[in-house]
Design an enzyme around this catalytic site. Structure first.
Site, PDB file in Angstrom:
ATOM      1  N   CYS A  21      63.103   0.012  36.602  1.00  0.00           N
ATOM      2  CA  CYS A  21      64.415   0.604  36.786  1.00  0.00           C
ATOM      3  C   CYS A  21      65.084   0.765  35.442  1.00  0.00           C
ATOM      4  O   CYS A  21      64.564   0.332  34.420  1.00  0.00           O
ATOM      5  CB  CYS A  21      65.289  -0.243  37.677  1.00  0.00           C
ATOM      6  SG  CYS A  21      65.980  -1.589  36.776  1.00  0.00           S
ATOM      7  N   CYS A  24      65.427  -1.818  32.789  1.00  0.00           N
ATOM      8  CA  CYS A  24      64.236  -2.173  32.023  1.00  0.00           C
ATOM      9  C   CYS A  24      64.266  -1.513  30.656  1.00  0.00           C
ATOM     10  O   CYS A  24      63.769  -2.059  29.676  1.00  0.00           O
ATOM     11  CB  CYS A  24      62.983  -1.711  32.751  1.00  0.00           C
ATOM     12  SG  CYS A  24      62.768  -2.515  34.329  1.00  0.00           S
ATOM     13  N   ASP A 438      76.249  36.487  14.603  1.00  0.00           N
ATOM     14  CA  ASP A 438      75.940  37.132  13.343  1.00  0.00           C
ATOM     15  C   ASP A 438      75.531  38.565  13.676  1.00  0.00           C
ATOM     16  O   ASP A 438      75.027  38.815  14.764  1.00  0.00           O
ATOM     17  CB  ASP A 438      74.782  36.363  12.695  1.00  0.00           C
ATOM     18  CG  ASP A 438      74.180  37.110  11.536  1.00  0.00           C
ATOM     19  OD1 ASP A 438      74.943  37.474  10.625  1.00  0.00           O
ATOM     20  OD2 ASP A 438      72.963  37.324  11.531  1.00  0.00           O
ATOM     21  N   ASP A 639      70.385  34.101  12.633  1.00  0.00           N
ATOM     22  CA  ASP A 639      68.942  34.103  12.433  1.00  0.00           C
ATOM     23  C   ASP A 639      68.528  33.831  11.000  1.00  0.00           C
ATOM     24  O   ASP A 639      67.403  33.471  10.738  1.00  0.00           O
ATOM     25  CB  ASP A 639      68.376  35.470  12.830  1.00  0.00           C
ATOM     26  CG  ASP A 639      68.836  36.545  11.850  1.00  0.00           C
ATOM     27  OD1 ASP A 639      70.030  36.539  11.505  1.00  0.00           O
ATOM     28  OD2 ASP A 639      68.007  37.357  11.434  1.00  0.00           O
ATOM     29  N   ASP A 643      72.852  31.961   7.411  1.00  0.00           N
ATOM     30  CA  ASP A 643      73.619  31.485   8.558  1.00  0.00           C
ATOM     31  C   ASP A 643      73.537  29.963   8.720  1.00  0.00           C
ATOM     32  O   ASP A 643      74.285  29.374   9.494  1.00  0.00           O
ATOM     33  CB  ASP A 643      73.100  32.117   9.855  1.00  0.00           C
ATOM     34  CG  ASP A 643      73.228  33.634   9.830  1.00  0.00           C
ATOM     35  OD1 ASP A 643      74.246  34.118   9.301  1.00  0.00           O
ATOM     36  OD2 ASP A 643      72.323  34.310  10.339  1.00  0.00           O
TER      37      ASP A 643
HETATM   38  P1  ADP Z   1      74.834  39.675   7.317  1.00  0.00           P
HETATM   39  O1  ADP Z   1      75.936  38.725   7.600  1.00  0.00           O
HETATM   40  O2  ADP Z   1      75.083  40.996   7.965  1.00  0.00           O
HETATM   41  O3  ADP Z   1      73.487  39.136   7.619  1.00  0.00           O
HETATM   42  P2  ADP Z   1      74.615  39.119   4.441  1.00  0.00           P
HETATM   43  O4  ADP Z   1      75.640  38.049   4.318  1.00  0.00           O
HETATM   44  O5  ADP Z   1      73.199  38.736   4.356  1.00  0.00           O
HETATM   45  O6  ADP Z   1      74.886  40.030   5.731  1.00  0.00           O
HETATM   46  O7  ADP Z   1      74.866  40.186   3.297  1.00  0.00           O
HETATM   47  C1  ADP Z   1      76.135  40.818   3.134  1.00  0.00           C
HETATM   48  C2  ADP Z   1      75.981  42.130   2.426  1.00  0.00           C
HETATM   49  O8  ADP Z   1      75.450  41.934   1.111  1.00  0.00           O
HETATM   50  C3  ADP Z   1      75.025  43.069   3.113  1.00  0.00           C
HETATM   51  O9  ADP Z   1      75.670  43.860   4.063  1.00  0.00           O
HETATM   52  C4  ADP Z   1      74.540  43.925   1.932  1.00  0.00           C
HETATM   53  O10 ADP Z   1      75.458  44.944   1.657  1.00  0.00           O
HETATM   54  C5  ADP Z   1      74.520  42.951   0.788  1.00  0.00           C
HETATM   55  N1  ADP Z   1      73.205  42.367   0.536  1.00  0.00           N
HETATM   56  C6  ADP Z   1      72.862  41.069   0.690  1.00  0.00           C
HETATM   57  N2  ADP Z   1      71.570  40.855   0.346  1.00  0.00           N
HETATM   58  C7  ADP Z   1      71.080  42.075   0.002  1.00  0.00           C
HETATM   59  C8  ADP Z   1      69.809  42.539  -0.464  1.00  0.00           C
HETATM   60  N3  ADP Z   1      68.770  41.709  -0.634  1.00  0.00           N
HETATM   61  N4  ADP Z   1      69.684  43.838  -0.742  1.00  0.00           N
HETATM   62  C9  ADP Z   1      70.706  44.678  -0.574  1.00  0.00           C
HETATM   63  N5  ADP Z   1      71.927  44.316  -0.170  1.00  0.00           N
HETATM   64  C10 ADP Z   1      72.126  43.022   0.106  1.00  0.00           C
HETATM   65 MG    MG Z   2      71.944  37.923   9.105  1.00  0.00          MG
END
Ligand code: ADP
Ligand code: MG
Length: 766
Positions: A21, A24, A438, A639, A643
């Site tokens: 139970c 335990c 996101d 994702d 994030d």
């Molecule tokens: P989200 O929140 O949409 O995933 P991010 O925070 O990753 O966006 O990026 C914010 C912005 O910065 C993007 O919309 C883009 O304009 C720019 N950015 C970020 N990383 C890259 C990359 N590797 N090449 C081109 N643009 C980028």
């Molecule tokens: Mg993203």
């Protein structure tokens, strides 16, 4: 909840035998914690497992096992891979022995019960009251008491020895009182000692034992069934793989597959391990891992996961993860951990249970004394009240209430691609009232396409080649799109000699001795040279107007072009948002992208609350803000790597899609599919599981508590009520108790067979 692993500790999971139970659990845990070298221990009653973290320099597995044995239980040492098999065998053995005990009990008790009823009602002639007949009843009841009921005595002894009291104590005590009293009566008759009473209660003691044994038997069987999810997951793993050695095909056991092996997957076969398709194509059913019912087309370059089924087509793959590194193995581990964890609600229940048994024994004896001395009842009547209270109050269903529901709920989730990290995550998900999504890769597919190209000063090819070269090491969806786009056009990328990824902005790289910036305006403004010309802002505005993200390209500090990349919402996103809102959950979108683009996507999926240009570091703070502003529990769904902080700071972090490992690490809930509808489904599942837990706690507990006064005889004076209720016979109490265990398990099993949330929240797999 994350536990920090010190480098000097080792973990082991041991199947525990002999637990009768929930108390335990406490006993075994206490014994483990007292053992030297044990850092942490957790015992689960429903899965009958102990998780032990110990210091190998101070103790050994053998010492851990003997600590468990010292407390009166058994522990079986097994490898992680055999855990389920070993447990299945232990459970089968346990079930067989419980069944045998119950059958013996039933065969002996039934005639005993019928005979004594017939005698009490005066259906039998005078001989039935002869001393010899009572002696015969004694002879039948004794094996029931000590053979069938042996487990209760052993359990009670274990508990008492460990200074706790469990339901075995109540059963052993209750039935022993009836039995011992009857023995005294028979002895009095034989020795002709007057005043010891003339009615035996052997059928009462035997029936209590047999009925509760029946409950135990059903419990053992049901416990096996709530835990089938892990078994099913393990069965997904095929036993063999077809390896291609220099063009020859050899079938080998899957354990022998090494990373880098080339494997052939024919139509209808299961993918043996994780890997990447190198040639051929297949239509792969991944529903067992993701819950997504549509098959996914796979061709060269696409990842495949072990356990999924190649419905049609044939392909060769190169193994990238085997054994305990595969996605399937991760899932199994996560489900196992979750099933072994204890929800906060259960900790409360456990604490109550610990004081419950001693309290009940106190009430039982008080009842006895009150009936005997205050209400002037006969000794036997007072004794019957005592037995009834002891038996009705057995909290044996209590130990099952929470774990059985958690196992059923996490199992259901695992089958549908929803993995809760632990029970606490289920409980917290239930409280979620705001969901923050996101944008890129979560609401949208995360595979943008190039919609516009504006380049000045150099050719499109030169600008694209520079941008793609700079992006080649970035994992960002925009970067992957750019690289693919350039490759598809046959452009020759060069390896950058230096590379820096600036999360939320873009990348800076040195390509062919030249500094290349690819990212948003802020990146170019901060790291470029000179002022940005107004016409570029006009271009960017135009691109945004089309719902595309402007990606700025600068060479040697000067802007040379802007690309427009647009991303589509996933097919399930709009449905998911409306399902969430229909269930009263507020939905918001957060993105690092430009407001124009964000609003366009928001309109498409039905989100008004759009927060754009939120830098990765700010996402976490924004989660906090939303929580403080609304005072509501917040779930963050994302994702990507960027994030992870937001996932960690939300009340519930949900990583969606295969996601990145970082996101999965930070998440409380992992959604295997990338369909956003998994979010409302996870919420619905948590509600359903918590409701089952609460119902179970009610059936296991409130119910027993409510019946204690009736067992004690408070209804005695109400003549209008049936005798059955006015003086609850101990046998009825035993029946009621067995019934509560069965109810609790039946309720949990109902969750296993749940068809998923209704209407708006349809499950994704049929
Ligand atoms: P989200 O929140 O949409 O995933 P991010 O925070 O990753 O966006 O990026 C914010 C912005 O910065 C993007 O919309 C883009 O304009 C720019 N950015 C970020 N990383 C890259 C990359 N590797 N090449 C081109 N643009 C980028
Ligand atoms: Mg993203």
């Amino acid at each position: 909840m994350k536990t920090e692993t010190e480098p000097t500790t080792a973990d082991i999971t041991l199947p525990i035998t002999g637990m009768t139970c929930s108390n335990c659990v406490v006993t075994v845990e206490r014994a483990l914690d007292r053992a030297p070298g044990v850092v942490d221990s957790r015992v689960n009653y429903a899965s009958e497992r102990a998780f032990v973290r110990y210091d190998p320099t101070m103790t050994s597995v053998a010492d851990v096992v003997s600590a468990v044995e010292g407390a009166g239980y058994g522990a079986v040492v097994t490898g992680e891979d055999d855990l389920e098999d070993v447990e299945a065998e232990l459970r089968a053995r346990e079930e067989a022995s419980q069944r045998q005990a119950f059958l013996v009990g039933a065969v002996l008790t039934l005639p005993l019960f019928l005979f004594s009823m017939a005698r009490d009602f005066g259906f039998l002639p005078a001989w039935s009251h002869a001393i010899g007949v009572d002696l015969a009843m004694f002879a039948v009841a004794t094996p029931v008491q000590f053979y069938v009921g042996r487990g209760f005595y052993v359990g009670a002894r274990n508990a008492l020895r460990n200074r706790s009291a469990n339901m075995d104590v109540l059963v052993a005590l209750g039935s022993s009182v009836a039995y011992a009293y009857s023995v005294v009566v028979v002895a009095g008759e034989i020795l002709a000692v007057p005043g010891l009473g003339d009615h035996v209660y052997f059928e009462t003691s035997a029936l209590i034992i047999t009925l509760i044994k029946l409950g135990k038997l059903l419990e053992v069987r049901a416990r096996g069934r709530t835990g089938v999810a892990i078994r099913e997951l393990l069965d997904l793993q095929p036993a063999t793989a077809c390896r291609v050695d220099d063009g020859r095909e050899v079938t080998i056991p899957v354990e022998e597959v090494r990373v880098g092996d080339t494997l052939l997957v024919r139509p209808g076969e299961r993918v043996p391990v994780d890997g990447d398709v190198v040639d051929g194509r297949g239509s792969v059913d991944e529903s067992m891992l993701t819950g997504e019912s549509l098959p996914v087309e796979k061709e060269a370059g696409d990842p495949v996961r072990g356990g999924t089924v190649n419905a049609s087509g044939a392909f060769r793959m190169v193994a990238s993860a085997v054994g305990s590194d595969t996605a399937l193995a991760h899932i199994v581990r996560m489900v196992r951990d979750a099933q072994g964890s204890r929800a906060p609600i259960q900790r409360t229940a456990d604490r109550v249970a610990e004081v419950f048994v001693p309290t009940v024994i106190g009430i039982a004896f008080l009842t006895f004394l009150v009936w005997l001395f205050v209400l002037d009842a006969s000794f036997t009547d007072a004794m019957l009240r005592l037995i009834a209270v002891l038996v009705i109050a057995c909290p044996c269903a209590l130990g099952l209430a929470t774990p059985a529901a958690v196992i059923a709920g996490t199992g259901w989730g695992a089958r549908n691609g929803i993995l809760f990290r632990n029970s606490e995550a289920i409980q917290r998900t239930e409280g979620v009232e705001t969901v923050i999504l996101d944008k890129t890769g979560t609401i949208t597919v995360g595979e943008p396409t190039v919609r516009a190209i504006h380049v000045e000063g150099v050719s499109d090819e030169v600008a694209l080649t520079a941008a793609a070269s700079a992006e080649s090491r970035s994992e960002h969806p925009l970067a992957r799109t750019l690289v693919r786009y350039a490759d598809d056009r046959g452009l020759e990328r060069t390896e950058p000699t230096s590379f820096e990824s600036i999360a939320g902005y873009g990348v800076e790289a040195t390509v062919g001795g030249e500094t290349v910036l690819v990212g948003n305006r802020a990146l170019v403004a901060a790291r470029g040279s000179g002022k940005i010309e107004a016409r570029w802002d006009e271009v960017a505005e135009e691109v945004e107007g089309q719902g595309a993200t402007p990606v700025w390209i600068a060479r040697g500090g000067a802007v040379v072009g802007i690309l427009g990349l647009a991303d589509e919402p996933r097919s399930g996103s709009a449905a998911a948002v409306s399902a969430l809102r229909a269930s009263g959950v507020a939905v918001a979108m957060v993105t690092g992208d430009r407001p124009g683009v964000a609003r366009a996507i928001g309109r498409e999926v039905g989100i008004d609350d759009v927060r754009a240009e939120v830098r990765p570091g700010r996402k976490a703070r924004m989660v906090d803000e939303v929580r403080t502003d609304s005072g509501r529990a917040v779930a963050m769904v994302g994702d990507g790597i960027n994030d992870a902080p937001a996932l960690a700071s939300a009340d519930v972090g949900m990583a969606i899609g295969a996601g990145t490992d970082v996101a999965i690490e930070a998440a409380d809930v992992v959604l295997m599919s990338s369909d956003l509808r998994a979010v409302p489904q996870a919420l619905a599942l948590s509600h359903r599981t918590m409701r089952t837990i609460r119902q179970n706690l009610f059936w296991a507990f409130a119910y027993n508590v409510a019946l204690i006064p009736i067992a004690a005889g408070v209804l005695h004076g109400f003549d209008a009520l049936p005798t059955m209720l006015r003086s609850l016979h101990p046998v009825l109490a035993a029946g009621a108790m067995a019934f509560s265990s069965v109810t609790v398990l039946g309720n949990a099993l109902r969750l296993t067979r749940w068809r998923g949330p209704s209407e708006t929240l349809q499950p994704r797999s049929p």
